[in-house]
Design an enzyme around this catalytic site. Structure first.
Site, PDB file in Angstrom:
ATOM      1  CG  ASN A   1      44.415  88.980 -23.959  1.00  0.00           C
ATOM      2  OD1 ASN A   1      43.696  88.926 -24.934  1.00  0.00           O
ATOM      3  ND2 ASN A   1      44.418  90.024 -23.148  1.00  0.00           N
ATOM      4  CB  CYS A   2      45.886  82.337 -21.846  1.00  0.00           C
ATOM      5  SG  CYS A   2      46.737  80.772 -21.681  1.00  0.00           S
ATOM      6  CG  ASP A   3      49.768  82.379 -26.968  1.00  0.00           C
ATOM      7  OD1 ASP A   3      49.012  83.279 -27.397  1.00  0.00           O
ATOM      8  OD2 ASP A   3      51.007  82.489 -26.962  1.00  0.00           O
TER       9      ASP A   3
END
Length: 134
Positions: free
Chosen positions: A12-14
């Protein structure tokens, strides 16, 4: 030449998403290894620490770092050498957000080489892959 590309980090890390998009748009096949879902292999972490340096792997600007008990942070910061590395390598699997991301692994079967790249920028990825024939 057969190559395997693995992107390690948090799903979920941009920045992970940006790196994955870049790889896909470059026409490269790659796999995601989510530290939280798939775990943090101890052997890989030791290899990364050896090749990249545990200091570069440990994200001391993260919210996770700030939320660690003060005693844990101080124990690591006051340690040196092998003791500091051992403490860091023990913390990272327990708190995967402490590992800087993404970590890109490029493994070539023909040459038997493994290369790593820490963090993401389009320019760095373009340069990293420019010399490799896929």
């Amino acid at each position: 030449m057969t190559s395997h590309i693995t992107l390690y980090g948090l799903k979920n890390c941009d920045t992970m998403r940006k790196a994955g998009r870049w790889l896909t748009q470059a026409g490269l096949d790659w796999q995601l290894h989510d530290w939280r879902r798939d775990g943090v292999p101890a052997a890989l972490l030791r290899e990364l620490a050896g090749k990249l340096g545990w200091e570069k792997l440990l994200n001391r600007t993260s919210q996770t770092w700030r939320q660690l008990p003060e005693a844990e942070r101080q124990a690591l910061l006051q340690a040196s050498g092998a003791e500091a590395q051992a403490r860091a390598l023990k913390l990272m699997p327990a708190h995967p957000a402490l590992i800087r991301r993404p970590v890109l692994q490029l493994r070539t079967e023909k040459e038997g080489k493994t290369r790593f790249l820490l963090r993401f920028s389009p320019e760095t990825y373009a340069e990293f892959f420019a010399g490799n024939n896929f």
